[in-house]
Structures are given as C-alpha cells and as structure tokens.
Design an enzyme around this catalytic site. Structure first.
Site, mmCIF file in Angstrom:
data_model
loop_
_atom_site.group_PDB
_atom_site.id
_atom_site.type_symbol
_atom_site.label_atom_id
_atom_site.label_comp_id
_atom_site.label_asym_id
_atom_site.label_seq_id
_atom_site.Cartn_x
_atom_site.Cartn_y
_atom_site.Cartn_z
ATOM 1 N N LYS A 305 46.936 21.414 11.224
ATOM 2 C CA LYS A 305 46.955 21.461 12.693
ATOM 3 C C LYS A 305 45.782 20.696 13.316
ATOM 4 O O LYS A 305 45.919 20.128 14.394
ATOM 5 C CB LYS A 305 46.966 22.911 13.165
ATOM 6 C CG LYS A 305 48.280 23.583 12.839
ATOM 7 C CD LYS A 305 48.366 24.988 13.376
ATOM 8 C CE LYS A 305 49.707 25.586 12.968
ATOM 9 N NZ LYS A 305 49.936 26.912 13.494
ATOM 10 N N ALA A 371 40.195 32.632 11.867
ATOM 11 C CA ALA A 371 39.621 31.646 12.799
ATOM 12 C C ALA A 371 40.205 30.255 12.593
ATOM 13 O O ALA A 371 39.613 29.269 13.010
ATOM 14 C CB ALA A 371 38.100 31.615 12.618
ATOM 15 N N GLY A 372 41.373 30.168 11.934
ATOM 16 C CA GLY A 372 42.042 28.875 11.808
ATOM 17 C C GLY A 372 42.726 28.534 13.130
ATOM 18 O O GLY A 372 42.509 29.196 14.157
ATOM 19 N N GLY A 373 43.569 27.517 13.101
ATOM 20 C CA GLY A 373 44.259 27.086 14.331
ATOM 21 C C GLY A 373 45.046 28.228 14.948
ATOM 22 O O GLY A 373 45.065 28.395 16.176
ATOM 23 N N ALA A 374 45.686 29.047 14.103
ATOM 24 C CA ALA A 374 46.517 30.137 14.623
ATOM 25 C C ALA A 374 45.647 31.207 15.273
ATOM 26 O O ALA A 374 45.972 31.720 16.354
ATOM 27 C CB ALA A 374 47.351 30.739 13.499
ATOM 28 N N TYR A 468 54.916 35.881 8.187
ATOM 29 C CA TYR A 468 56.288 36.381 8.163
ATOM 30 C C TYR A 468 56.956 36.090 6.829
ATOM 31 O O TYR A 468 56.534 35.221 6.075
ATOM 32 C CB TYR A 468 57.125 35.801 9.305
ATOM 33 C CG TYR A 468 57.359 34.290 9.220
ATOM 34 C CD1 TYR A 468 56.685 33.424 10.048
ATOM 35 C CD2 TYR A 468 58.271 33.752 8.305
ATOM 36 C CE1 TYR A 468 56.899 32.054 9.984
ATOM 37 C CE2 TYR A 468 58.486 32.389 8.242
ATOM 38 C CZ TYR A 468 57.800 31.542 9.076
ATOM 39 O OH TYR A 468 58.016 30.195 9.001
HETATM 40 P P1 NAP Z 1 44.250 28.291 8.445
HETATM 41 O O1 NAP Z 1 43.779 27.240 9.381
HETATM 42 O O2 NAP Z 1 44.365 27.968 7.012
HETATM 43 O O3 NAP Z 1 43.286 29.579 8.672
HETATM 44 C C1 NAP Z 1 43.148 30.488 7.705
HETATM 45 C C2 NAP Z 1 42.279 31.676 8.208
HETATM 46 O O4 NAP Z 1 42.604 32.729 7.342
HETATM 47 C C3 NAP Z 1 40.806 31.429 8.124
HETATM 48 O O5 NAP Z 1 40.166 32.129 9.158
HETATM 49 C C4 NAP Z 1 40.442 32.042 6.779
HETATM 50 O O6 NAP Z 1 39.160 32.565 6.711
HETATM 51 C C5 NAP Z 1 41.402 33.199 6.720
HETATM 52 N N1 NAP Z 1 41.711 33.597 5.356
HETATM 53 C C6 NAP Z 1 42.342 32.867 4.409
HETATM 54 N N2 NAP Z 1 42.475 33.596 3.285
HETATM 55 C C7 NAP Z 1 41.899 34.798 3.541
HETATM 56 C C8 NAP Z 1 41.727 35.970 2.770
HETATM 57 N N3 NAP Z 1 42.179 36.052 1.513
HETATM 58 N N4 NAP Z 1 41.103 37.033 3.330
HETATM 59 C C9 NAP Z 1 40.654 36.957 4.605
HETATM 60 N N5 NAP Z 1 40.786 35.863 5.385
HETATM 61 C C10 NAP Z 1 41.407 34.802 4.856
HETATM 62 O O7 NAP Z 1 45.685 28.812 8.863
HETATM 63 P P2 NAP Z 1 46.326 28.961 10.304
HETATM 64 O O8 NAP Z 1 47.056 27.722 10.655
HETATM 65 O O9 NAP Z 1 45.331 29.455 11.257
HETATM 66 O O10 NAP Z 1 47.446 30.055 9.997
HETATM 67 C C11 NAP Z 1 47.099 31.367 9.568
HETATM 68 C C12 NAP Z 1 48.365 32.119 9.186
HETATM 69 O O11 NAP Z 1 49.187 32.325 10.325
HETATM 70 C C13 NAP Z 1 49.248 31.364 8.180
HETATM 71 O O12 NAP Z 1 49.772 32.269 7.239
HETATM 72 C C14 NAP Z 1 50.353 30.795 9.024
HETATM 73 O O13 NAP Z 1 51.537 30.617 8.281
HETATM 74 C C15 NAP Z 1 50.508 31.885 10.068
HETATM 75 N N6 NAP Z 1 51.073 31.352 11.298
HETATM 76 C C16 NAP Z 1 52.268 31.864 11.711
HETATM 77 C C17 NAP Z 1 52.829 31.424 12.875
HETATM 78 C C18 NAP Z 1 54.134 31.986 13.310
HETATM 79 O O14 NAP Z 1 54.816 31.335 14.090
HETATM 80 N N7 NAP Z 1 54.507 33.179 12.894
HETATM 81 C C19 NAP Z 1 52.195 30.451 13.665
HETATM 82 C C20 NAP Z 1 50.977 29.963 13.218
HETATM 83 C C21 NAP Z 1 50.430 30.425 12.040
HETATM 84 P P3 NAP Z 1 37.908 31.713 6.129
HETATM 85 O O15 NAP Z 1 37.379 30.918 7.276
HETATM 86 O O16 NAP Z 1 36.995 32.757 5.613
HETATM 87 O O17 NAP Z 1 38.468 30.840 5.021
#
Ligand code: NAP
Length: 522
Positions: A305, A371-374, A468
């Site tokens: 993202k 704290a990722g994009g989501a 999901y």
């Molecule tokens: P991302 O950029 O990879 O962010 C990952 C985040 O998760 C970071 O804050 C990371 O923390 C944390 N994390 C990863 N593994 C972890 C663990 N084992 N324990 C605790 N924290 C952990 O991903 P993203 O794009 O933000 O998306 C996050 C999730 O939301 C994904 O699973 C994505 O599929 C889902 N999502 C769903 C929708 C939907 O429409 N339903 C939309 C967007 C996203 P660190 O900084 O410590 O690594």
C-alpha cells in the site's frame, strides 16, 4: 494480432485434478458438476491407479472424460520411475481406455509409444523454468510436429512479468488446441486469462488431496469467483495486487458484481513478490493492451500500500494523509498526469459498517491495534467520526512514528489495557486463516489465534476485525460469544470495495448483493 480483441473460447472445459481418489461413492458424487474431465494424477496417488478398471472410474465420475497423468519428477511431478517404465504405464493407460493421456514432449515420444497412444488421446505437455518468448515458441513448434489432441506448455513464473510469455504465445498462435499459462503463485492470474486467449481447458483442484500444482485454484473457486466455465465478453481487466493474494475474497466480490451489473470486465488476483517488478513488467507492459484486455484498475493489499502511493501520478488528500493507497485507477482525467491515480478507501471499510449499525463514535475511547496502512486508515476513520483514538502496535518505533504523524496517542501492544476502550479495531494479520481446501472446494479456517486476550473487553464494546476468512475469525467468534458486537473483516472488505467498484466501473455495487457474495450471514 497486436491490438486486436482476443477471441476467447466460448466455454472453457474444466478439468478437475484428483491427487487422491475419493473414498466413497458419496465422495465421488461431490466432484464439481461443472468439471467435464477428471484428471487422475497417477504420479501423486498413493494407490496404483491402473489396477482400477477405467469403466468403473468412469462410472464413479458420472461418465466424465478421464485424463491419465503420470508427471515425471523432471517436470515437477511425483513419478520417479525409469523412463522406460513410465512409457509402459502410459501405453497401459491408453490401452485401458483413458480418453486422454498426458505425454511429455521431452521424454515420451518414442515410435512405440506413438503407435499405442492414438493422436486423439495425446495431451502433449511440457513444464519447466521461465522462458523467453522465442524459446517457448520454438518449443511449441517442435511439439506441434507430433499430432496431438492438445498441446500444453507451462513455464514457471518466478518474477512478475514472466507469466506474460505463455499468454503472448497463446495470443500470437490463435489456436484452440494449445493451453499455455505460467505455474507458481505469480502465474495464478495467467490461468484465468488463458481461456480468453484461446486455451480450451482450465485445471482446478477438488480438495481430494492437495492441489496438483502450487497456485492451482479449486474448480469451485474458478466457477464462483471467476464465472468459469462460461466466458462473458470482457473489454478490460481489474485486479488485486498483494503478497499473498490467493486468499482474497475481492475477486469473488468484484466479479460477482460485474456479472450482476453486466460490466464487461474481469477482476484478477495478482501475486507479486516485488511491487516494482509487477508495475514495470505487467502494468506498464504493452502485452495486456495488445490482447485487447487493458488493465485499468487495482485494489492494493499488504504489503504494497505504501508502494502504490509512490507509483501514482496523482493521489487524494486522504491517501496522502494515511501515507498509503489501497486503490489505483487508470484515469484519463485532469488529476492524473500519467493516468494512474491513488485513493484510500480503507477508512470507509471501518467507518461504513459502524455507521450502518448506528454505532455512535463521537467522544468514545477507541484503540486501533496495528500501525500498517490498514491501522493508519482505521485511525483516520475513527478520528474523523469524533472518537478519541489511541494506536497500539507491537513494534514501538513504527507505532510511535505513525501515532505522531496522525496526532493520536500511542501504547505498546504489550501494555495495552483493553478495558479502557469501548471501540477496538484489529489491524494486524494475526488470525488470518491459511487458504486450505476441503472436499468441495471451501477454504477452511485453521487459525484459532487471537491478537489479544478478550477477558478485559468492557461491556458494550464493539470490535472490528480487519482480518477475514470464508467464515468468522476466532476473534469475531470470541467477541460474539461474550455477547458483544463484532464486525467481520468481510464486511470491512465490502464497505472499502464500494468506492473502489464505483471508481473502476462507474457503477454502484449494491450492498445486499455484496453481502450475499461474501456469505456474510455465515
Ligand atoms: P501491514 O502494513 O503489513 O501491517 C502489519 C501490522 O501488523 C503492523 O503494525 C505489525 O506490527 C502488525 N503485526 C504483524 N504481525 C504481528 C504479530 N504477530 N503480532 C502483533 N502485531 C503484528 O498490513 P496492513 O496492510 O496494515 O493490513 C493489516 C491486516 O489487515 C492484514 O491482515 C490485511 O489483510 C487486513 N486488511 C483487511 C482489510 C479488509 O478489507 N478486511 C483491509 C485492509 C487490511 P509491527 O510494526 O510490530 O511489525
């Protein structure tokens, strides 16, 4: 044929691959009805298949055509027998009455084998490493010198763009007796476009045994998510890019919407290991427009993202604020210098379901975990609705930086006290189900992991899970068991897709249709 609209086969023939024989007559009856051919992967079966009379197999398969495959280890299969023994088994299969027998162009073409396997039975195949177009074309020419029912060429795609080679060959040949696509996760979408370019058959897994090849979707997914075996007329492509993407429900949602609203488009899953390779070698390649199938829009998922924002010529203020984009649309409009513009619809994914349920957010204490994009999108959505937002993250440095950028409070995940919040958004990948296939093709959740303990959740809390699966996650189930409101990640997906669908097609995706497509009542 450059620039011409490709001529698809009108209806693809689906081949259901069996790597394990169903145990009972009732299980055989669960083979997907849409599959006209059953492939017996004799190289992967535990039991010797040739001892099974073909007529019995045919009757168990309700009269479908039978394909016998004994893929050699040299081509990625499970057959380690000598070449001579392999040929004996292939001849035996042809003589036993299999309709088609897969013979390998690099090792099976002896006069004796060709004498015993009739041309109408021959599926002449090659599987190997990535190829240049010239090499693949020369290989096809050598294969085409031998008469066969079908020619199958499957090079691997290890990096984005390599999967365009077999598609370009298919398009250039314009034949109905050639099947070409790329193997491996990056090749997944090429399997779905190949019938648009003339490939007559599409292989699918059944859930009886593991998929015969990495990245092979189930027959059920081919039909439900991509509308196969029918081939509706299409004029453009959209898709979702990420790593992984095979689990994504976006193709089901968008393609279901296209079918219902008569949008001449196909939505594909683009698996990429490097976003830059995907952008240069697929999006900016002239190949897709030359097939008459330009790629005009992308949903973007983790981990791309941030990169998506960087490639767009123009981006919305919201995408800039979040520092990430989940939508890229090719637009001739005034805002997009080079055509691609970036938008962030993830905030709507969180805000939409809460608003639809009448959950008031003004003044409420909310925490976003991740704290990722989501996670950053969720912070923006909640703050815009008036909530007092705190960001929690495992990694302190990243979490603090994001919280500072968005001007909200921060707490390390290890120190999170859930009892202080009444709105909780989970935005990490924890709890994401592995995409396992069960008989009948349903992916089943096998991940019961929770991102945080639920015992501290306060009465009246609402939890939004961004993760999901095909059915509710462990987090959603756990929250509901406590009598609290949990929003399923599929509902988040649906709400963030509404604006994407509109931006890509100019049409509205009806909410109720989206709920049905995502089986949101389950
Ligand atoms: P991302 O950029 O990879 O962010 C990952 C985040 O998760 C970071 O804050 C990371 O923390 C944390 N994390 C990863 N593994 C972890 C663990 N084992 N324990 C605790 N924290 C952990 O991903 P993203 O794009 O933000 O998306 C996050 C999730 O939301 C994904 O699973 C994505 O599929 C889902 N999502 C769903 C929708 C939907 O429409 N339903 C939309 C967007 C996203 P660190 O900084 O410590 O690594």
């Amino acid at each position: 044929m450059n620039g011409e609209q490709a001529t698809p086969v009108e209806r693809a023939t689906l081949i259901a691959s069996l790597t394990e024989l169903p145990a009972s007559t009732a299980d055989w009856a669960r083979l997907p009805a849409e599959a006209e051919v059953v492939e017996i992967r004799a190289d992967l079966l535990a039991a010797p298949t040739l001892e099974q009379p073909v007529e019995r197999l045919r009757s168990l398969c309700a009269g479908r055509k039978l394909l016998f495959t004994l893929r050699s280890a040299a081509e990625g299969g499970g057959c380690h027998r000598s070449i001579a023994r392999r040929r004996e088994l292939l001849i035996a299969a042809a003589q036993a009455g299999y309709d088609w027998v897969d013979i390998e162009a690099d090792r099976d073409l002896t006069p004796e084998l060709l004498d015993h396997v009739a041309a109408r039975q021959r599926l002449l195949s090659w599987h190997g490493p990535p190829q240049t177009l010239d090499r693949l074309r020369r290989r096809f020419e050598r294969m085409a010198a031998v008469e066969a029912r079908l020619y199958k060429l499957i090079p691997a795609a290890r990096r984005s763009g390599e999967e365009l080679v077999p598609l370009t060959l298919l398009h250039a040949l314009g034949r109905r007796d050639v099947v070409a696509f790329a193997s491996g996760p990056a090749g997944l979408w090429s399997r779905l476009v190949a019938p648009r370019l003339g490939a007559a058959v599409v292989y699918g897994a059944t859930g009886f045994g593991p998929p015969a090849a990495a990245g092979q979707p189930t027959v059920e997914a081919l039909c439900r998510d991509y509308g196969l075996p029918e081939q509706r007329p299409i004029e453009r492509l959209f898709g979702v890019v990420g790593n992984p993407v095979a689990h994504s429900l976006s193709p089901r949602l968008h393609n279901g919407g296209y079918r219902a609203l008569d949008v001449p488009a196909l939505y594909l899953p683009f698996h990429a290991t490097a976003f830059g390779d995907f952008w240069l070698n697929v999006v900016e390649s002239s190949a897709l427009p030359s097939f008459g199938l330009p790629l005009l829009g992308l949903s973007v998922t983790a981990p791309f993202k941030d990169a998506a924002l960087a490639v767009a010529a123009g981006s919305s203020p919201l995408a800039k604020l979040i520092g990430a984009a989940n939508t890229l649309v090719f637009d001739q409009g005034v805002h997009a210098e080079h055509g691609w513009s970036a938008e962030a619809t993830d905030p709507q994914g969180v805000a939409g379901p809460l608003a639809a349920r009448g959950v008031a957010l003004d003044g409420r204490a909310a925490v976003v975990v991740g704290a990722g994009g989501a996670g950053r999108s969720a912070v923006v959505a909640l703050r815009q609705a008036g909530a007092e937002v705190t960001l929690a993250n495992r990694g302190e440095e990243r979490g603090r930086r994001a919280a500072e950028d968005l001007q909200v409070g921060f707490v390390p995940l290890a120190a999170l006290d859930l009892s202080r919040y009444s709105v909780v958004v989970h935005a990490t990948p924890v709890g994401r189900p592995a995409a396992a296939a069960a008989p009948g093709g349903e992916a089943v959740p096998v991940n019961s992991e929770l991102p945080f303990g639920l015992s501290a959740l306060a009465a009246g809390s609402v939890v939004v899970d961004l993760v999901y699966g095909q059915v509710p996650t462990a987090l959603v189930r756990g929250v509901r068991e406590r009598g609290l409101l949990a929003i399923d990640g599929r509902e988040v997906l649906l709400h963030q897709a509404l604006a994407q669908f509109r931006a890509m097609t100019g049409k509205e995706l009806p909410l109720e249709l989206g709920r049905q497509l995502l089986a949101l009542d389950r």
